[in-house]
Design a protein around this motif. Structure first.
Motif, PDB file in Angstrom:
ATOM      1  N   ARG A  23       0.831  -1.208   0.000  1.00 26.35           N
ATOM      2  CA  ARG A  23       0.000   0.000   0.000  1.00 26.35           C
ATOM      3  C   ARG A  23       0.866   1.259   0.000  1.00 26.35           C
ATOM      4  O   ARG A  23       0.492   2.289  -0.546  1.00 26.35           O
ATOM      5  CB  ARG A  23      -0.913  -0.052   1.230  1.00 26.35           C
ATOM      6  CG  ARG A  23      -2.023   0.941   1.263  1.00 26.35           C
ATOM      7  CD  ARG A  23      -3.031   0.659   2.378  1.00 26.35           C
ATOM      8  NE  ARG A  23      -2.472   0.760   3.704  1.00 26.35           N
ATOM      9  CZ  ARG A  23      -2.383  -0.248   4.572  1.00 26.35           C
ATOM     10  NH1 ARG A  23      -2.809  -1.455   4.250  1.00 26.35           N
ATOM     11  NH2 ARG A  23      -1.872  -0.056   5.776  1.00 26.35           N
ATOM     12  N   ARG A  24       2.040   1.146   0.607  1.00 27.06           N
ATOM     13  CA  ARG A  24       2.978   2.272   0.691  1.00 27.06           C
ATOM     14  C   ARG A  24       4.009   2.221  -0.443  1.00 27.06           C
ATOM     15  O   ARG A  24       5.008   2.931  -0.419  1.00 27.06           O
ATOM     16  CB  ARG A  24       3.686   2.277   2.046  1.00 27.06           C
ATOM     17  CG  ARG A  24       2.750   2.322   3.237  1.00 27.06           C
ATOM     18  CD  ARG A  24       1.854   3.510   3.242  1.00 27.06           C
ATOM     19  NE  ARG A  24       2.614   4.715   3.518  1.00 27.06           N
ATOM     20  CZ  ARG A  24       2.095   5.923   3.552  1.00 27.06           C
ATOM     21  NH1 ARG A  24       0.806   6.104   3.320  1.00 27.06           N
ATOM     22  NH2 ARG A  24       2.845   6.978   3.800  1.00 27.06           N
ATOM     23  N   HIS A  25       3.768   1.365  -1.415  1.00 26.45           N
ATOM     24  CA  HIS A  25       4.618   1.247  -2.615  1.00 26.45           C
ATOM     25  C   HIS A  25       6.023   0.751  -2.310  1.00 26.45           C
ATOM     26  O   HIS A  25       6.997   1.164  -2.949  1.00 26.45           O
ATOM     27  CB  HIS A  25       4.661   2.567  -3.393  1.00 26.45           C
ATOM     28  CG  HIS A  25       3.301   3.111  -3.690  1.00 26.45           C
ATOM     29  ND1 HIS A  25       2.447   2.540  -4.600  1.00 26.45           N
ATOM     30  CD2 HIS A  25       2.630   4.153  -3.150  1.00 26.45           C
ATOM     31  CE1 HIS A  25       1.318   3.205  -4.626  1.00 26.45           C
ATOM     32  NE2 HIS A  25       1.389   4.190  -3.741  1.00 26.45           N
ATOM     33  N   VAL A  26       6.132  -0.162  -1.335  1.00 28.63           N
ATOM     34  CA  VAL A  26       7.404  -0.804  -1.020  1.00 28.63           C
ATOM     35  C   VAL A  26       7.259  -2.284  -1.341  1.00 28.63           C
ATOM     36  O   VAL A  26       6.422  -2.970  -0.770  1.00 28.63           O
ATOM     37  CB  VAL A  26       7.790  -0.623   0.469  1.00 28.63           C
ATOM     38  CG1 VAL A  26       9.063  -1.399   0.793  1.00 28.63           C
ATOM     39  CG2 VAL A  26       7.947   0.848   0.813  1.00 28.63           C
ATOM     40  N   LYS A  27       8.089  -2.748  -2.273  1.00 26.83           N
ATOM     41  CA  LYS A  27       8.078  -4.158  -2.653  1.00 26.83           C
ATOM     42  C   LYS A  27       9.222  -4.882  -1.939  1.00 26.83           C
ATOM     43  O   LYS A  27      10.238  -4.264  -1.590  1.00 26.83           O
ATOM     44  CB  LYS A  27       8.226  -4.307  -4.166  1.00 26.83           C
ATOM     45  CG  LYS A  27       7.071  -3.685  -4.947  1.00 26.83           C
ATOM     46  CD  LYS A  27       7.267  -3.845  -6.440  1.00 26.83           C
ATOM     47  CE  LYS A  27       8.457  -3.037  -6.846  1.00 26.83           C
ATOM     48  NZ  LYS A  27       8.544  -2.525  -8.153  1.00 26.83           N
ATOM     49  N   ILE A  28       9.049  -6.176  -1.764  1.00 27.65           N
ATOM     50  CA  ILE A  28      10.093  -7.008  -1.156  1.00 27.65           C
ATOM     51  C   ILE A  28      11.396  -6.841  -1.936  1.00 27.65           C
ATOM     52  O   ILE A  28      12.475  -6.739  -1.354  1.00 27.65           O
ATOM     53  CB  ILE A  28       9.663  -8.490  -1.134  1.00 27.65           C
ATOM     54  CG1 ILE A  28       8.341  -8.688  -0.379  1.00 27.65           C
ATOM     55  CG2 ILE A  28      10.766  -9.381  -0.574  1.00 27.65           C
ATOM     56  CD1 ILE A  28       8.313  -8.165   1.019  1.00 27.65           C
ATOM     57  N   GLU A  29      11.280  -6.775  -3.260  1.00 29.36           N
ATOM     58  CA  GLU A  29      12.461  -6.627  -4.111  1.00 29.36           C
ATOM     59  C   GLU A  29      13.209  -5.315  -3.834  1.00 29.36           C
ATOM     60  O   GLU A  29      14.434  -5.272  -3.938  1.00 29.36           O
ATOM     61  CB  GLU A  29      12.070  -6.703  -5.592  1.00 29.36           C
ATOM     62  CG  GLU A  29      11.531  -8.051  -6.022  1.00 29.36           C
ATOM     63  CD  GLU A  29      10.048  -8.283  -5.683  1.00 29.36           C
ATOM     64  OE1 GLU A  29       9.568  -9.410  -5.899  1.00 29.36           O
ATOM     65  OE2 GLU A  29       9.376  -7.344  -5.198  1.00 29.36           O
ATOM     66  N   VAL A  70       2.380  -0.869  13.072  1.00 33.51           N
ATOM     67  CA  VAL A  70       2.215   0.337  13.898  1.00 33.51           C
ATOM     68  C   VAL A  70       2.786   1.560  13.182  1.00 33.51           C
ATOM     69  O   VAL A  70       2.145   2.614  13.096  1.00 33.51           O
ATOM     70  CB  VAL A  70       2.876   0.158  15.285  1.00 33.51           C
ATOM     71  CG1 VAL A  70       2.956   1.486  16.034  1.00 33.51           C
ATOM     72  CG2 VAL A  70       2.111  -0.873  16.110  1.00 33.51           C
ATOM     73  N   GLY A  71       3.992   1.438  12.661  1.00 38.44           N
ATOM     74  CA  GLY A  71       4.639   2.574  12.002  1.00 38.44           C
ATOM     75  C   GLY A  71       3.884   3.066  10.784  1.00 38.44           C
ATOM     76  O   GLY A  71       3.675   4.280  10.617  1.00 38.44           O
ATOM     77  N   ILE A  72       3.466   2.145   9.935  1.00 35.63           N
ATOM     78  CA  ILE A  72       2.715   2.545   8.738  1.00 35.63           C
ATOM     79  C   ILE A  72       1.385   3.170   9.119  1.00 35.63           C
ATOM     80  O   ILE A  72       0.967   4.167   8.530  1.00 35.63           O
ATOM     81  CB  ILE A  72       2.553   1.355   7.769  1.00 35.63           C
ATOM     82  CG1 ILE A  72       3.907   1.049   7.114  1.00 35.63           C
ATOM     83  CG2 ILE A  72       1.487   1.641   6.709  1.00 35.63           C
ATOM     84  CD1 ILE A  72       3.909  -0.164   6.198  1.00 35.63           C
ATOM     85  N   GLU A  73       0.746   2.621  10.127  1.00 32.82           N
ATOM     86  CA  GLU A  73      -0.523   3.189  10.589  1.00 32.82           C
ATOM     87  C   GLU A  73      -0.339   4.639  11.059  1.00 32.82           C
ATOM     88  O   GLU A  73      -1.144   5.517  10.747  1.00 32.82           O
ATOM     89  CB  GLU A  73      -1.086   2.337  11.732  1.00 32.82           C
ATOM     90  CG  GLU A  73      -2.453   2.740  12.176  1.00 32.82           C
ATOM     91  CD  GLU A  73      -3.575   2.076  11.396  1.00 32.82           C
ATOM     92  OE1 GLU A  73      -4.724   2.512  11.589  1.00 32.82           O
ATOM     93  OE2 GLU A  73      -3.318   1.143  10.629  1.00 32.82           O
ATOM     94  N   LEU A  74       0.740   4.889  11.783  1.00 33.93           N
ATOM     95  CA  LEU A  74       1.004   6.257  12.252  1.00 33.93           C
ATOM     96  C   LEU A  74       1.288   7.202  11.086  1.00 33.93           C
ATOM     97  O   LEU A  74       0.805   8.335  11.069  1.00 33.93           O
ATOM     98  CB  LEU A  74       2.153   6.267  13.254  1.00 33.93           C
ATOM     99  CG  LEU A  74       1.804   5.699  14.629  1.00 33.93           C
ATOM    100  CD1 LEU A  74       3.057   5.471  15.454  1.00 33.93           C
ATOM    101  CD2 LEU A  74       0.829   6.604  15.358  1.00 33.93           C
ATOM    102  N   ASP A  75       2.055   6.739  10.098  1.00 36.01           N
ATOM    103  CA  ASP A  75       2.289   7.563   8.901  1.00 36.01           C
ATOM    104  C   ASP A  75       0.979   7.876   8.196  1.00 36.01           C
ATOM    105  O   ASP A  75       0.732   9.019   7.787  1.00 36.01           O
ATOM    106  CB  ASP A  75       3.228   6.846   7.928  1.00 36.01           C
ATOM    107  CG  ASP A  75       4.696   6.905   8.327  1.00 36.01           C
ATOM    108  OD1 ASP A  75       5.059   7.738   9.187  1.00 36.01           O
ATOM    109  OD2 ASP A  75       5.483   6.118   7.764  1.00 36.01           O
TER     110      ASP A  75
END
Length: 193
Positions: A23-29, A70-75
């Motif tokens: 959702r935050r546009h971060v892929k495992i790769e 938690v971190g993504i939720e806060l962002d």
């Protein structure tokens, strides 16, 4: 008070973690590329696939999953302007003296030892790969926690590989002898019906 009657299945937590990153546009790769950059000079035969599997293994740890959620939720709450006024300004501006984002990320790094801790510190300063993009992204996005969490995951995955390399060296081998899947998440046993 802990409610023992409410249990969140590990598969649900793992899926929520992966979904939040996407959702935050971060892929495992993206994270694996950081790991590869950090570890390839020291590990003969290391491939990006080894790094992907190591990142996946790190993302199976509950401590890491909880920190990411938690971190993504806060962002995201900061993007929606839903934090209290003072905290909103601090998180939204990624205030220089606000260390809670690093503290949250560092909590899961401790699981992987001193190599992970020093690697996290390096990544926090050097902003390699997607970490730099997240840290400098302007506009409506708030990534105050996310850039540090990505650094944390990469540091943990790199530490796993460094420790594995030592084991391989002692056996006279390199990563060329290890199929990437061997470094990935443990496969769950299927329940018989």
């Amino acid at each position: 008070m802990h409610n023992k009657s409410v249990r969140v299945h590990s598969d649900e937590v793992a899926k929520a973690t992966h979904d939040a990153l996407l959702r935050r546009h971060v892929k495992i790769e993206d994270i694996a590329e950081i790991v590869y950059t950090m570890q390839s000079p020291y590990n003969e035969g290391l491939t990006i696939e080894h790094c992907i599997q190591s990142v996946e293994r790190v993302l199976n740890k509950r401590e890491v999953q909880h920190a990411v959620l938690v971190g993504i939720e806060l962002d995201e709450l900061a993007e929606k302007k839903l934090l209290s006024p003072t905290l909103q300004k601090i998180v939204e501006s990624d205030e220089g003296l606000f260390g809670v984002d690093e503290t949250l990320a560092l909590g899961s790094v401790f699981t992987y030892g001193s190599i992970a801790v020093t690697t996290f510190g390096h990544l926090d300063k050097q902003k390699i790969g997607i970490i730099e993009k997240l840290d400098t992204k302007a506009g409506e996005s708030v990534n105050t926690f996310l850039d540090d969490l990505v650094g944390s995951i990469a540091a943990c995955a790199a530490s796993r590989l460094a420790h594995r390399m030592r084991d391989l060296e002692e056996d006279g081998e390199t990563f060329a002898a290890i199929p990437p899947k061997a470094l990935g998440p443990k496969q769950k046993k299927k329940k018989e019906i």
